[in-house]
Scaffold this motif. Structure first.
Motif, PDB file in Angstrom:
ATOM      1  N   LEU A  95       0.852  -1.191   0.000  1.00  0.00           N
ATOM      2  CA  LEU A  95       0.000   0.000   0.000  1.00  0.00           C
ATOM      3  C   LEU A  95       0.885   1.236   0.000  1.00  0.00           C
ATOM      4  CD1 LEU A  95      -1.850  -2.315   1.104  1.00  0.00           C
ATOM      5  CD2 LEU A  95      -3.035  -0.564   2.381  1.00  0.00           C
ATOM      6  N   ALA A  96       0.378   2.329  -0.537  1.00  0.00           N
ATOM      7  CA  ALA A  96       1.125   3.581  -0.571  1.00  0.00           C
ATOM      8  C   ALA A  96       1.150   4.271   0.790  1.00  0.00           C
ATOM      9  CB  ALA A  96       0.530   4.523  -1.625  1.00  0.00           C
ATOM     10  N   ALA A  97       0.159   4.009   1.629  1.00  0.00           N
ATOM     11  CA  ALA A  97       0.067   4.659   2.941  1.00  0.00           C
ATOM     12  C   ALA A  97       1.116   4.093   3.900  1.00  0.00           C
ATOM     13  CB  ALA A  97      -1.328   4.460   3.522  1.00  0.00           C
ATOM     14  N   GLY A 123       5.651   3.331   1.714  1.00  0.00           N
ATOM     15  CA  GLY A 123       4.359   2.754   2.062  1.00  0.00           C
ATOM     16  C   GLY A 123       4.461   1.602   3.034  1.00  0.00           C
ATOM     17  N   THR A 124       3.546   0.643   2.871  1.00  0.00           N
ATOM     18  CA  THR A 124       3.425  -0.470   3.807  1.00  0.00           C
ATOM     19  C   THR A 124       3.227  -1.778   3.066  1.00  0.00           C
ATOM     20  OG1 THR A 124       2.302   0.991   5.378  1.00  0.00           O
ATOM     21  CG2 THR A 124       2.060  -1.371   5.749  1.00  0.00           C
ATOM     22  N   ASP A 163      -6.201   1.298   0.299  1.00  0.00           N
ATOM     23  CA  ASP A 163      -5.202   2.207  -0.272  1.00  0.00           C
ATOM     24  C   ASP A 163      -5.875   3.467  -0.833  1.00  0.00           C
ATOM     25  OD1 ASP A 163      -2.454   2.581  -0.502  1.00  0.00           O
ATOM     26  OD2 ASP A 163      -2.368   1.769  -2.534  1.00  0.00           O
ATOM     27  N   ARG A 164      -7.017   3.293  -1.508  1.00  0.00           N
ATOM     28  CA  ARG A 164      -7.755   4.454  -2.028  1.00  0.00           C
ATOM     29  C   ARG A 164      -8.227   5.344  -0.880  1.00  0.00           C
ATOM     30  NH1 ARG A 164      -9.742   0.659  -5.654  1.00  0.00           N
ATOM     31  NH2 ARG A 164     -11.589   0.307  -4.395  1.00  0.00           N
ATOM     32  N   LEU A 195      -6.863   5.688   2.112  1.00  0.00           N
ATOM     33  CA  LEU A 195      -5.758   6.301   2.849  1.00  0.00           C
ATOM     34  C   LEU A 195      -4.850   7.191   2.019  1.00  0.00           C
ATOM     35  CD1 LEU A 195      -4.677   3.258   5.050  1.00  0.00           C
ATOM     36  CD2 LEU A 195      -6.156   5.192   5.686  1.00  0.00           C
ATOM     37  N   THR A 196      -4.873   7.018   0.708  1.00  0.00           N
ATOM     38  CA  THR A 196      -3.973   7.782  -0.159  1.00  0.00           C
ATOM     39  C   THR A 196      -4.785   8.805  -0.929  1.00  0.00           C
ATOM     40  OG1 THR A 196      -2.631   5.796  -0.380  1.00  0.00           O
ATOM     41  CG2 THR A 196      -2.186   7.588  -1.914  1.00  0.00           C
ATOM     42  N   PRO A 197      -4.595  10.092  -0.622  1.00  0.00           N
ATOM     43  CA  PRO A 197      -5.368  11.117  -1.341  1.00  0.00           C
ATOM     44  C   PRO A 197      -5.099  11.055  -2.843  1.00  0.00           C
ATOM     45  CG  PRO A 197      -3.796  12.114   0.207  1.00  0.00           C
ATOM     46  CD  PRO A 197      -3.634  10.622   0.290  1.00  0.00           C
ATOM     47  N   ARG A 199      -4.050  11.928  -6.296  1.00  0.00           N
ATOM     48  CA  ARG A 199      -2.960  12.807  -6.747  1.00  0.00           C
ATOM     49  C   ARG A 199      -3.444  13.611  -7.936  1.00  0.00           C
ATOM     50  NH1 ARG A 199      -0.345   7.882  -5.540  1.00  0.00           N
ATOM     51  NH2 ARG A 199       0.922   8.107  -3.683  1.00  0.00           N
TER      52      ARG A 199
END
Length: 166
Positions: free
Chosen positions: A26-28, A113-114, A151-152, A154-156, A158
């Motif tokens: 995940l990107a977060a 990320g994670t 992921d959607r 938690l990740t704003p 872009r």
């Protein structure tokens, strides 16, 4: 009708007869992922489609989870390590055949990320074990879909920078 399951400890995650393990990146960052998994239970259905509701019990020491299809779990939190690990034992369920179950979410840094590793550890009679093994592809798809949803969340989104043409 709910049934009590055999109580197991954290080591069950490595000794269970059936272990379904999945990973996703995940990107977060790990603290944000942990918060969504362990602390913001009411929003779980927003990103995990299989879950109808998740509510804390016993002052946060447990959870009640309802899944689509009518399955219910009463759980005890076994590990709560912010940003690193969240695990719970299923104490009571109406899922047929299961005699012991524990789920373990391990979070580790992956770039910015994670990496999320989710293990579902299960025991039951031979028929239950077979069904769980046959369910691996569907459980894996549910996990991957949930991680994309998380992921959607938690990740704003872009937005392209001016002049980049993207």
């Amino acid at each position: 009708m709910p049934r009590r399951l055999r109580p197991v400890e954290l080591d069950f995650v490595s000794s269970a007869p059936v272990r379904l393990e999945f990973t996703a990146d995940l990107a977060a960052a790990p603290p944000a992922v942990y918060t969504a998994l362990a602390e913001e239970l009411e929003s779980t259905p927003d990103w995990f489609a299989a879950v109808l509701s998740a509510t804390p019990t016993d002052g946060g020491a447990g959870r009640t989870v309802r899944l689509r299809g009518g399955i219910r779990f009463q759980e005890t939190i076994m590990a709560a390590e912010p940003g690193a690990r969240y695990a719970y034992r299923i104490d009571e369920t109406n899922a047929p055949g299961v005699t012991a179950m524990l789920e373990d979410w391990v979070l580790s840094p992956a770039g910015a990320g994670t990496r999320v590793r989710w293990t579902m550890a299960v025991d039951g009679p031979a028929a239950c074990r077979l069904v769980m093994r046959l369910a691996r592809p569907g459980v894996g798809k549910s996990f991957r879909d949930a991680m994309r949803g998380l992921d959607r969340k938690l990740t704003p989104a872009r937005t392209p920078s001016p002049g980049t043409g993207r």
